[in-house]
Design a protein around this motif. Structure first.
Motif, PDB file in Angstrom:
ATOM      1  N   ARG A   1      -7.773   7.918  14.027  1.00  0.00           N
ATOM      2  CA  ARG A   1      -6.055   7.739  14.573  1.00  0.00           C
ATOM      3  C   ARG A   1      -5.612   6.724  15.492  1.00  0.00           C
ATOM      4  NH1 ARG A   1      -6.009   9.852   9.558  1.00  0.00           N
ATOM      5  NH2 ARG A   1      -6.246   7.853   9.500  1.00  0.00           N
ATOM      6  N   ARG A   2      -6.564   7.832  17.022  1.00  0.00           N
ATOM      7  CA  ARG A   2      -6.730   6.515  18.082  1.00  0.00           C
ATOM      8  C   ARG A   2      -7.596   5.841  17.781  1.00  0.00           C
ATOM      9  NH1 ARG A   2     -10.985   9.258  21.403  1.00  0.00           N
ATOM     10  NH2 ARG A   2      -9.397  10.996  21.490  1.00  0.00           N
ATOM     11  N   LEU A   3      -8.848   5.260  16.982  1.00  0.00           N
ATOM     12  CA  LEU A   3      -9.233   4.240  16.646  1.00  0.00           C
ATOM     13  C   LEU A   3      -7.852   3.257  15.634  1.00  0.00           C
ATOM     14  CD1 LEU A   3     -11.412   2.129  16.275  1.00  0.00           C
ATOM     15  CD2 LEU A   3     -11.970   3.396  14.235  1.00  0.00           C
ATOM     16  N   GLU A   4      -6.791   3.555  14.923  1.00  0.00           N
ATOM     17  CA  GLU A   4      -6.060   2.736  14.598  1.00  0.00           C
ATOM     18  C   GLU A   4      -5.575   1.862  16.017  1.00  0.00           C
ATOM     19  OE1 GLU A   4      -5.567   4.622  10.078  1.00  0.00           O
ATOM     20  OE2 GLU A   4      -4.610   5.897  12.072  1.00  0.00           O
ATOM     21  N   ARG A   5      -4.759   2.833  16.444  1.00  0.00           N
ATOM     22  CA  ARG A   5      -4.211   2.350  17.951  1.00  0.00           C
ATOM     23  C   ARG A   5      -4.711   1.230  18.611  1.00  0.00           C
ATOM     24  NH1 ARG A   5       0.302   4.916  20.111  1.00  0.00           N
ATOM     25  NH2 ARG A   5       0.148   6.255  18.670  1.00  0.00           N
ATOM     26  N   TYR A   6      -5.635   1.616  18.964  1.00  0.00           N
ATOM     27  CA  TYR A   6      -6.841   0.578  19.582  1.00  0.00           C
ATOM     28  C   TYR A   6      -6.951  -0.832  18.803  1.00  0.00           C
ATOM     29  CZ  TYR A   6      -8.864   3.662  23.111  1.00  0.00           C
ATOM     30  OH  TYR A   6      -8.811   4.246  24.490  1.00  0.00           O
ATOM     31  N   LEU A   7      -7.144  -1.004  17.613  1.00  0.00           N
ATOM     32  CA  LEU A   7      -7.275  -1.854  16.593  1.00  0.00           C
ATOM     33  C   LEU A   7      -6.409  -2.865  16.688  1.00  0.00           C
ATOM     34  CD1 LEU A   7      -9.390  -0.476  13.767  1.00  0.00           C
ATOM     35  CD2 LEU A   7     -10.001  -2.446  15.464  1.00  0.00           C
ATOM     36  N   ALA A   8      -4.782  -2.103  16.584  1.00  0.00           N
ATOM     37  CA  ALA A   8      -3.862  -2.542  16.451  1.00  0.00           C
ATOM     38  C   ALA A   8      -3.466  -3.354  17.492  1.00  0.00           C
ATOM     39  CB  ALA A   8      -2.249  -1.443  16.047  1.00  0.00           C
ATOM     40  N   ILE A   9      -4.040  -2.912  18.692  1.00  0.00           N
ATOM     41  CA  ILE A   9      -3.507  -3.738  20.071  1.00  0.00           C
ATOM     42  C   ILE A   9      -4.602  -4.193  20.039  1.00  0.00           C
ATOM     43  CG2 ILE A   9      -3.745  -3.174  22.794  1.00  0.00           C
ATOM     44  CD1 ILE A   9      -2.236  -0.312  22.118  1.00  0.00           C
ATOM     45  N   ALA A  10      -6.041  -4.701  19.750  1.00  0.00           N
ATOM     46  CA  ALA A  10      -6.872  -5.087  19.922  1.00  0.00           C
ATOM     47  C   ALA A  10      -6.586  -6.747  19.352  1.00  0.00           C
ATOM     48  CB  ALA A  10      -8.014  -4.512  19.561  1.00  0.00           C
ATOM     49  N   TRP A  11      -5.930  -6.215  17.939  1.00  0.00           N
ATOM     50  CA  TRP A  11      -5.508  -7.508  16.960  1.00  0.00           C
ATOM     51  C   TRP A  11      -4.258  -8.256  17.751  1.00  0.00           C
ATOM     52  CZ3 TRP A  11      -8.510 -10.097  14.154  1.00  0.00           C
ATOM     53  CH2 TRP A  11      -9.331  -8.820  13.453  1.00  0.00           C
TER      54      TRP A  11
ATOM     55  N   VAL B   1       0.704  -4.738  13.796  1.00  0.00           N
ATOM     56  CA  VAL B   1       0.331  -3.850  12.957  1.00  0.00           C
ATOM     57  C   VAL B   1      -0.618  -3.853  11.605  1.00  0.00           C
ATOM     58  CG1 VAL B   1       1.066  -1.451  11.766  1.00  0.00           C
ATOM     59  CG2 VAL B   1       2.124  -2.162  14.289  1.00  0.00           C
ATOM     60  N   GLY B   2       0.221  -5.283  11.659  1.00  0.00           N
ATOM     61  CA  GLY B   2      -0.175  -6.273  10.738  1.00  0.00           C
ATOM     62  C   GLY B   2      -2.125  -6.021   9.658  1.00  0.00           C
ATOM     63  N   LEU B   3      -2.502  -6.522  10.577  1.00  0.00           N
ATOM     64  CA  LEU B   3      -3.831  -7.066  11.025  1.00  0.00           C
ATOM     65  C   LEU B   3      -4.867  -5.594  10.628  1.00  0.00           C
ATOM     66  CD1 LEU B   3      -4.487  -9.618  12.658  1.00  0.00           C
ATOM     67  CD2 LEU B   3      -4.804 -10.513  10.483  1.00  0.00           C
ATOM     68  N   ALA B   4      -4.248  -4.393  11.940  1.00  0.00           N
ATOM     69  CA  ALA B   4      -4.824  -2.834  11.535  1.00  0.00           C
ATOM     70  C   ALA B   4      -4.795  -2.827  10.336  1.00  0.00           C
ATOM     71  CB  ALA B   4      -4.255  -2.077  13.180  1.00  0.00           C
ATOM     72  N   PHE B   5      -3.962  -3.132   9.128  1.00  0.00           N
ATOM     73  CA  PHE B   5      -3.308  -2.645   8.162  1.00  0.00           C
ATOM     74  C   PHE B   5      -3.387  -2.773   7.120  1.00  0.00           C
ATOM     75  CE2 PHE B   5      -2.306   0.600  11.481  1.00  0.00           C
ATOM     76  CZ  PHE B   5      -3.093   2.431  10.908  1.00  0.00           C
ATOM     77  N   ALA B   6      -4.468  -4.023   6.715  1.00  0.00           N
ATOM     78  CA  ALA B   6      -4.213  -5.288   6.127  1.00  0.00           C
ATOM     79  C   ALA B   6      -4.100  -4.646   4.837  1.00  0.00           C
ATOM     80  CB  ALA B   6      -5.289  -5.854   6.834  1.00  0.00           C
ATOM     81  N   GLU B   7      -5.318  -3.677   4.635  1.00  0.00           N
ATOM     82  CA  GLU B   7      -4.890  -3.214   2.752  1.00  0.00           C
ATOM     83  C   GLU B   7      -3.390  -2.456   2.696  1.00  0.00           C
ATOM     84  OE1 GLU B   7      -6.248   0.451   4.482  1.00  0.00           O
ATOM     85  OE2 GLU B   7      -5.953  -0.913   5.290  1.00  0.00           O
ATOM     86  N   LEU B   8      -2.586  -1.597   3.329  1.00  0.00           N
ATOM     87  CA  LEU B   8      -1.955  -1.511   3.497  1.00  0.00           C
ATOM     88  C   LEU B   8      -0.620  -2.604   3.151  1.00  0.00           C
ATOM     89  CD1 LEU B   8      -3.525   1.624   3.990  1.00  0.00           C
ATOM     90  CD2 LEU B   8      -0.736   2.206   5.150  1.00  0.00           C
TER      91      LEU B   8
ATOM     92  N   LYS C   1       3.659   5.394  11.560  1.00  0.00           N
ATOM     93  CA  LYS C   1       4.163   5.438  13.084  1.00  0.00           C
ATOM     94  C   LYS C   1       3.879   4.699  13.920  1.00  0.00           C
ATOM     95  CE  LYS C   1       2.699   9.613  16.285  1.00  0.00           C
ATOM     96  NZ  LYS C   1       2.224   8.472  17.359  1.00  0.00           N
ATOM     97  N   LEU C   2       2.842   3.897  13.858  1.00  0.00           N
ATOM     98  CA  LEU C   2       2.409   2.665  14.896  1.00  0.00           C
ATOM     99  C   LEU C   2       3.876   1.791  14.320  1.00  0.00           C
ATOM    100  CD1 LEU C   2      -0.978   2.537  15.138  1.00  0.00           C
ATOM    101  CD2 LEU C   2       0.148   3.737  16.178  1.00  0.00           C
ATOM    102  N   LYS C   3       3.889   1.503  13.339  1.00  0.00           N
ATOM    103  CA  LYS C   3       5.252   0.487  13.158  1.00  0.00           C
ATOM    104  C   LYS C   3       6.564   0.752  13.301  1.00  0.00           C
ATOM    105  CE  LYS C   3       5.849  -1.159   8.907  1.00  0.00           C
ATOM    106  NZ  LYS C   3       5.631  -2.800   8.945  1.00  0.00           N
TER     107      LYS C   3
END
Length: 359
Positions: free
Chosen positions: A128-138, A265-272, A313-315
């Protein structure tokens, strides 16, 4: 730091600097309170911002940060601290919400080409933390990459490995270990001379150890995780170093808690995001609405419910970007009473019910 100017600055910034013929191009390599350590080609010295610069700053993110290119009033510290007169445009910036503060953000690193998100395959593992990092990194404008440390534990973490691959879809994943050279060699070959990369992750995951291996010397103090695998704080400040290959790396303090200030968030959760296009309603909130493609994907096992909940949550957090505490509370209240058309209409509805009861 000793490196050729084209590695430290790059042609883009050398050209920009020509707009300030009376000033000197420098780059921030570390910061200590109000003082900055800067480098001009091959000379390092201390600098501070001018009073005019400080007056023009609207928030902490307007101040220079490690990795920033700045224009200075001199090219050495021979006669005292240099003065930073201008901050050149950033090509990328990694921003986090300040710890314990819901309204202020801070720049972790600037002008990096890649963000290397380090996570250890032990109790530091947190998808879950990794998802958060990816969203900010993108959102930073740099290219994210996941670096798994303590790769000697990979055989014990096969389920987690598959989960990381699903979460980091479209992102390079490198596996390293302090016990072998293979992972470090793979990381070294991934880094391009002249580029700047920022190492991000929790304390004790091995960021400084990796950088030391790349440097070929123990420049950075390191401290392994404790027996309970909880990271110990080692790096206490951000700093930029040049590898022998000409790659510039930014080491950052550990960030176990990562407040969301800006995110993609869109790029971090592209498939969703792609699946959501199939929802029956264009404004689907993915809660209990009929025909929700994401809920159907959870039921069918296509996506994990935990990933959907993290996405929502991140959205929601990203929705509050730029708001102060009062504005966030107001927005939450309006959302709560959205079915009534807002809080004002909800109050009117309640008043009318009490009035009808009185009659």
């Amino acid at each position: 730091m000793v490196a050729s100017p084209q590695f430290v600055f790059g042609q883009t910034y050398i050209q920009q600097a020509k707009s300030y013929p009376d000033l000197y191009l420098g780059r921030v390599v570390s910061q200590s309170k109000d003082l900055y350590q800067v480098v001009t080609a091959d000379v390092e010295f201390m600098a501070e911002i001018s009073g005019r610069f400080r007056f023009a700053c609207q928030s902490k993110t307007d101040y220079p940060a490690v990795g920033d290119y700045v224009m200075l009033d001199r090219d050495s510290g021979e006669h005292g601290h240099a003065v930073i007169q201008h901050l050149l445009d950033r090509t990328s910036v990694f921003v986090r919400q300040s710890a314990g503060n819901t309204t202020e953000a801070q720049v972790v690193a600037a002008n990096m080409d890649k963000v290397l998100i380090c996570m250890a395959l032990n109790r530091d593992y947190n998808v879950r933390r990794l998802e958060r990092y990816l969203a900010i990194a993108w959102d930073s404008g740099a290219i994210p990459c996941v670096v798994l440390t303590k790769g000697d534990l990979l055989q014990q973490f096969q389920d987690q490995w598959q989960e990381i691959q699903r979460v980091a879809m479209g992102v390079d994943i490198l596996v390293t270990s302090s016990l072998t050279e293979d992972g470090v060699d793979a990381l070294a070959s991934y880094l391009v001379p002249g580029q700047t990369v920022a190492f991000i992750g929790s304390s004790g995951v091995g960021k400084s150890t990796l950088i030391n291996r790349l440097l070929g010397e123990n420049t950075l103090l390191t401290q392994e995780t404790r027996n309970d695998d909880k990271g110990r704080h080692t790096t206490s400040r951000r700093q930029l170093l040049v590898l022998p290959s000409g790659v510039m790396v930014i080491d950052t303090p550990g960030m176990r808690e990562l407040g969301l200030d800006q995110a993609n968030v869109g790029l971090a959760f592209a498939e969703l995001e792609e699946l959501a296009q199939n929802c029956r309603f264009s404004d689907c909130q993915h809660q209990q609405e009929p025909g929700c493609a994401l809920r159907q994907a959870v039921v069918s096992g296509l996506i994990a419910e935990e990933r959907l909940l993290s996405y929502l949550k991140l959205k929601k957090e990203a929705k509050y970007d730029g708001m102060n505490a009062k504005q966030i509370e107001k927005e939450k209240t309006e959302t709560m009473f959205a079915d009534f058309g807002g809080m004002k209409n909800a109050k009117n509805f309640i008043k009318s019910r009490y009035k009808n009861k009185g009659e």
